[in-house]
Design a protein around this motif. Structure first.
Motif, PDB file in Angstrom:
ATOM      1  N   ASN A   8      -1.904  -8.030   7.272  1.00 52.52           N
ATOM      2  CA  ASN A   8      -1.648  -6.989   7.109  1.00 52.52           C
ATOM      3  C   ASN A   8      -3.496  -5.552   6.515  1.00 52.52           C
ATOM      4  O   ASN A   8      -3.297  -5.143   5.021  1.00 52.52           O
ATOM      5  N   LEU A   9      -4.482  -6.901   6.315  1.00 48.03           N
ATOM      6  CA  LEU A   9      -6.001  -6.036   5.167  1.00 48.03           C
ATOM      7  C   LEU A   9      -5.885  -5.006   6.349  1.00 48.03           C
ATOM      8  O   LEU A   9      -5.570  -4.865   7.264  1.00 48.03           O
ATOM      9  N   THR A  10      -6.474  -3.706   5.417  1.00 51.65           N
ATOM     10  CA  THR A  10      -7.116  -2.688   5.850  1.00 51.65           C
ATOM     11  C   THR A  10      -8.461  -2.943   6.436  1.00 51.65           C
ATOM     12  O   THR A  10      -8.986  -3.680   5.760  1.00 51.65           O
ATOM     13  N   GLU A  11      -8.324  -1.552   7.639  1.00 55.07           N
ATOM     14  CA  GLU A  11     -10.068  -1.622   7.671  1.00 55.07           C
ATOM     15  C   GLU A  11     -11.113  -1.361   6.904  1.00 55.07           C
ATOM     16  O   GLU A  11     -11.734  -2.288   6.202  1.00 55.07           O
ATOM     17  N   SER A  12     -10.814  -0.859   5.624  1.00 59.10           N
ATOM     18  CA  SER A  12     -11.720  -0.062   3.976  1.00 59.10           C
ATOM     19  C   SER A  12     -11.632  -2.195   3.833  1.00 59.10           C
ATOM     20  O   SER A  12     -12.622  -2.374   3.513  1.00 59.10           O
ATOM     21  N   GLN A  13     -10.242  -2.585   3.342  1.00 54.33           N
ATOM     22  CA  GLN A  13     -10.383  -3.843   3.002  1.00 54.33           C
ATOM     23  C   GLN A  13     -11.561  -4.891   3.614  1.00 54.33           C
ATOM     24  O   GLN A  13     -12.422  -5.813   2.746  1.00 54.33           O
ATOM     25  N   LYS A  14     -11.574  -4.827   4.577  1.00 52.03           N
ATOM     26  CA  LYS A  14     -12.388  -5.877   5.091  1.00 52.03           C
ATOM     27  C   LYS A  14     -13.333  -5.766   5.339  1.00 52.03           C
ATOM     28  O   LYS A  14     -14.395  -6.640   5.568  1.00 52.03           O
ATOM     29  N   THR A  15     -13.761  -4.586   5.290  1.00 53.97           N
ATOM     30  CA  THR A  15     -15.117  -3.937   5.401  1.00 53.97           C
ATOM     31  C   THR A  15     -16.076  -4.463   3.822  1.00 53.97           C
ATOM     32  O   THR A  15     -16.618  -5.180   3.709  1.00 53.97           O
TER      33      THR A  15
END
Length: 205
Positions: free
Chosen positions: A54-61
């Motif tokens: 459940n990593l968010t897109e902002s975390q992935k970035t």
């Protein structure tokens, strides 16, 4: 949102999670729930970590950008020589199993790939203070994946630790194919002996 927090395992052992991303309340709860299902050593002894999807897109970035801030400081030889990218025991064994070599050119080639990777496939947790993040490159026809973590060193800096390396296709995910890979190594005395030496070397460290 915090980048660090404490979890307690079912045996009462407490561990500080200290990573680069800011964890959401639901993610902190997820890590705590995982910890409560295992003793500290049980989770560390597992062959694979628990998927953290459940990593968010902002975390992935943020993960990709942080990786780039490290690998952008020099070429692959520089990163390896200065220990900005390090390899754990499991990753060296996996590299040997996959390509039959742990030579410097092989290591440098893997760091080259890390430099180019631009997508986070998933996160995993295996009872360490940091999560591991599996990276890939968008459009890579070989579907090459490398799992890394960001471990703290001196003065608050972090370096990349390579956890596993895999060139995955659907058939390789099956237990049968993993058994075939291990069987191929077991049937080759030279490969088996080299793998044994790798493991013995790490046991001495």
């Amino acid at each position: 949102m915090p980048t660090s927090f404490y979890v307690e395992f079912k045996d009462g052992y407490k561990l500080k999670i200290d990573d680069i991303i800011e964890f959401t309340p639901s993610q902190i709860e997820e890590v705590n729930l995982i910890a409560l299902q295992w003793s500290y050593q049980e989770l560390r002894d597992q062959k694979y970590g628990i998927d953290f999807n459940n990593l968010t897109e902002s975390q992935k970035t943020e993960i990709v950008n942080f990786k780039n801030s490290i690998v952008g400081t020099g070429n692959s030889q520089f990163l390896y020589k200065n220990k900005l990218v390090r390899f754990g025991e499991h990753s060296l064994i996996r590299i040997f199993e996959r390509v039959g070599s742990k030579s410097l050119p092989t290591i440098i080639g893997i760091i080259d790939k890390i430099q180019k990777m631009n997508e986070v496939y998933k996160g995993q947790w295996k009872g360490f203070p940091q999560l591991s993040y599996t990276l890939k490159m968008i459009g890579d026809i070989d579907n090459f994946k490398i799992s890394i973590s960001f471990i703290p060193v001196n003065q608050g800096n972090r370096v990349i630790k390579v956890i596993t390396v895999s060139n995955i296709n659907p058939s390789e995910l099956s237990p049968t194919s993993q058994h075939r890979m291990e069987q191929r190594i077991g049937e080759n005395p030279k490969l088996s002996q080299m793998l044994k030496k790798i493991k013995e070397q790490f046991n001495k460290d």
